[in-house]
Design a protein around this motif. Sequence first.
Motif, PDB file in Angstrom:
ATOM      1  N   GLN A  49      39.143  37.205  45.734  1.00 59.47           N
ATOM      2  CA  GLN A  49      38.891  36.259  44.651  1.00 59.47           C
ATOM      3  C   GLN A  49      37.433  35.787  44.687  1.00 59.47           C
ATOM      4  O   GLN A  49      36.775  35.709  43.655  1.00 59.47           O
ATOM      5  CB  GLN A  49      39.846  35.086  44.802  1.00 59.47           C
ATOM      6  CG  GLN A  49      40.024  34.245  43.583  1.00 59.47           C
ATOM      7  CD  GLN A  49      41.063  33.154  43.818  1.00 59.47           C
ATOM      8  OE1 GLN A  49      41.174  32.628  44.916  1.00 59.47           O
ATOM      9  NE2 GLN A  49      41.803  32.819  42.785  1.00 59.47           N
ATOM     10  N   ALA A  53      34.476  36.313  41.818  1.00 57.61           N
ATOM     11  CA  ALA A  53      33.740  35.167  41.292  1.00 57.61           C
ATOM     12  C   ALA A  53      32.247  35.297  41.577  1.00 57.61           C
ATOM     13  O   ALA A  53      31.417  34.950  40.732  1.00 57.61           O
ATOM     14  CB  ALA A  53      34.282  33.884  41.908  1.00 57.61           C
ATOM     15  N   ALA A  56      30.660  37.768  39.153  1.00 60.84           N
ATOM     16  CA  ALA A  56      30.518  37.151  37.835  1.00 60.84           C
ATOM     17  C   ALA A  56      29.341  36.189  37.826  1.00 60.84           C
ATOM     18  O   ALA A  56      28.569  36.136  36.862  1.00 60.84           O
ATOM     19  CB  ALA A  56      31.805  36.417  37.464  1.00 60.84           C
ATOM     20  N   GLN A  69      33.486  40.742  32.460  1.00 59.88           N
ATOM     21  CA  GLN A  69      33.899  39.357  32.675  1.00 59.88           C
ATOM     22  C   GLN A  69      35.380  39.122  32.369  1.00 59.88           C
ATOM     23  O   GLN A  69      36.062  38.467  33.168  1.00 59.88           O
ATOM     24  CB  GLN A  69      33.010  38.406  31.867  1.00 59.88           C
ATOM     25  CG  GLN A  69      33.240  36.952  32.143  1.00 59.88           C
ATOM     26  CD  GLN A  69      32.824  36.551  33.550  1.00 59.88           C
ATOM     27  OE1 GLN A  69      32.144  37.281  34.247  1.00 59.88           O
ATOM     28  NE2 GLN A  69      33.270  35.392  33.968  1.00 59.88           N
ATOM     29  N   PRO A  70      35.939  39.628  31.280  1.00 58.64           N
ATOM     30  CA  PRO A  70      37.370  39.417  31.043  1.00 58.64           C
ATOM     31  C   PRO A  70      38.253  40.023  32.142  1.00 58.64           C
ATOM     32  O   PRO A  70      39.248  39.431  32.555  1.00 58.64           O
ATOM     33  CB  PRO A  70      37.633  40.109  29.701  1.00 58.64           C
ATOM     34  CG  PRO A  70      36.313  40.144  29.031  1.00 58.64           C
ATOM     35  CD  PRO A  70      35.298  40.268  30.123  1.00 58.64           C
ATOM     36  N   ARG A  72      37.349  40.450  35.284  1.00 56.61           N
ATOM     37  CA  ARG A  72      37.186  39.616  36.477  1.00 56.61           C
ATOM     38  C   ARG A  72      38.033  38.348  36.378  1.00 56.61           C
ATOM     39  O   ARG A  72      38.680  37.952  37.348  1.00 56.61           O
ATOM     40  CB  ARG A  72      35.721  39.258  36.668  1.00 56.61           C
ATOM     41  CG  ARG A  72      34.883  40.416  37.142  1.00 56.61           C
ATOM     42  CD  ARG A  72      33.485  39.966  37.482  1.00 56.61           C
ATOM     43  NE  ARG A  72      32.677  41.097  37.870  1.00 56.61           N
ATOM     44  CZ  ARG A  72      31.532  41.452  37.288  1.00 56.61           C
ATOM     45  NH1 ARG A  72      31.051  40.726  36.296  1.00 56.61           N
ATOM     46  NH2 ARG A  72      30.870  42.491  37.707  1.00 56.61           N
ATOM     47  N   LYS A  73      38.034  37.733  35.201  1.00 59.35           N
ATOM     48  CA  LYS A  73      38.860  36.531  35.021  1.00 59.35           C
ATOM     49  C   LYS A  73      40.338  36.856  35.225  1.00 59.35           C
ATOM     50  O   LYS A  73      41.075  36.090  35.840  1.00 59.35           O
ATOM     51  CB  LYS A  73      38.643  35.936  33.630  1.00 59.35           C
ATOM     52  CG  LYS A  73      37.333  35.215  33.479  1.00 59.35           C
ATOM     53  CD  LYS A  73      37.217  34.609  32.094  1.00 59.35           C
ATOM     54  CE  LYS A  73      35.929  33.852  31.931  1.00 59.35           C
ATOM     55  NZ  LYS A  73      35.810  33.260  30.595  1.00 59.35           N
ATOM     56  N   HIS A  74      40.754  37.995  34.697  1.00 60.81           N
ATOM     57  CA  HIS A  74      42.145  38.405  34.855  1.00 60.81           C
ATOM     58  C   HIS A  74      42.475  38.638  36.329  1.00 60.81           C
ATOM     59  O   HIS A  74      43.537  38.209  36.809  1.00 60.81           O
ATOM     60  CB  HIS A  74      42.415  39.677  34.043  1.00 60.81           C
ATOM     61  CG  HIS A  74      43.775  40.256  34.280  1.00 60.81           C
ATOM     62  ND1 HIS A  74      44.915  39.689  33.770  1.00 60.81           N
ATOM     63  CD2 HIS A  74      44.166  41.332  35.006  1.00 60.81           C
ATOM     64  CE1 HIS A  74      45.959  40.402  34.156  1.00 60.81           C
ATOM     65  NE2 HIS A  74      45.529  41.412  34.908  1.00 60.81           N
ATOM     66  N   ILE A  76      40.951  37.401  38.997  1.00 63.96           N
ATOM     67  CA  ILE A  76      40.932  36.122  39.712  1.00 63.96           C
ATOM     68  C   ILE A  76      42.236  35.373  39.479  1.00 63.96           C
ATOM     69  O   ILE A  76      42.821  34.808  40.411  1.00 63.96           O
ATOM     70  CB  ILE A  76      39.703  35.286  39.292  1.00 63.96           C
ATOM     71  CG1 ILE A  76      38.425  35.921  39.841  1.00 63.96           C
ATOM     72  CG2 ILE A  76      39.833  33.844  39.766  1.00 63.96           C
ATOM     73  CD1 ILE A  76      37.141  35.309  39.308  1.00 63.96           C
ATOM     74  N   SER A  77      42.718  35.385  38.250  1.00 60.55           N
ATOM     75  CA  SER A  77      43.978  34.721  37.929  1.00 60.55           C
ATOM     76  C   SER A  77      45.154  35.395  38.630  1.00 60.55           C
ATOM     77  O   SER A  77      46.039  34.733  39.179  1.00 60.55           O
ATOM     78  CB  SER A  77      44.181  34.732  36.414  1.00 60.55           C
ATOM     79  OG  SER A  77      45.424  34.216  36.080  1.00 60.55           O
ATOM     80  N   GLN A  80      45.113  34.571  42.264  1.00 63.36           N
ATOM     81  CA  GLN A  80      45.579  33.202  42.505  1.00 63.36           C
ATOM     82  C   GLN A  80      47.104  33.140  42.504  1.00 63.36           C
ATOM     83  O   GLN A  80      47.701  32.434  43.312  1.00 63.36           O
ATOM     84  CB  GLN A  80      44.993  32.250  41.461  1.00 63.36           C
ATOM     85  CG  GLN A  80      45.319  30.796  41.735  1.00 63.36           C
ATOM     86  CD  GLN A  80      44.763  30.317  43.061  1.00 63.36           C
ATOM     87  OE1 GLN A  80      43.615  30.565  43.379  1.00 63.36           O
ATOM     88  NE2 GLN A  80      45.582  29.621  43.835  1.00 63.36           N
TER      89      GLN A  80
END
Length: 97
Positions: A49, A53, A56, A69-70, A72-74, A76-77, A80
């Motif tokens: 994670q 981050a 990014a 970026q999308p 990476r956000k996915h 990371i989520s 989590q």
Amino acid sequence: MEQLNFLDWQPPPEQMQEPEIQPKPVQPPGNPHLINWWQAKVNYYRQLQIQFADRAFQSAQAGQPDRLQPMRKHEISRLQALINEAIAKVTQLGETP
């Protein structure tokens, strides 16, 4: 008015008895190898994670348009959610992460 003498006063027998304390049932200790394995999963997912981050953040610092970026956000989520699941499993096994 009657004055009470505390030196001669005796409480009723009901107050003299100590309340019975029920001990909590002792649970057998969890499997330490399994607990360590789940804790290692938590640490691994946290490292991944942080890497997502950090990448990014680096692309944002460079001012580059980031198509990833999308994703990476996915990730990371998703990581989590895996971390939360592993922490719940460690807590269930009887150890704090």
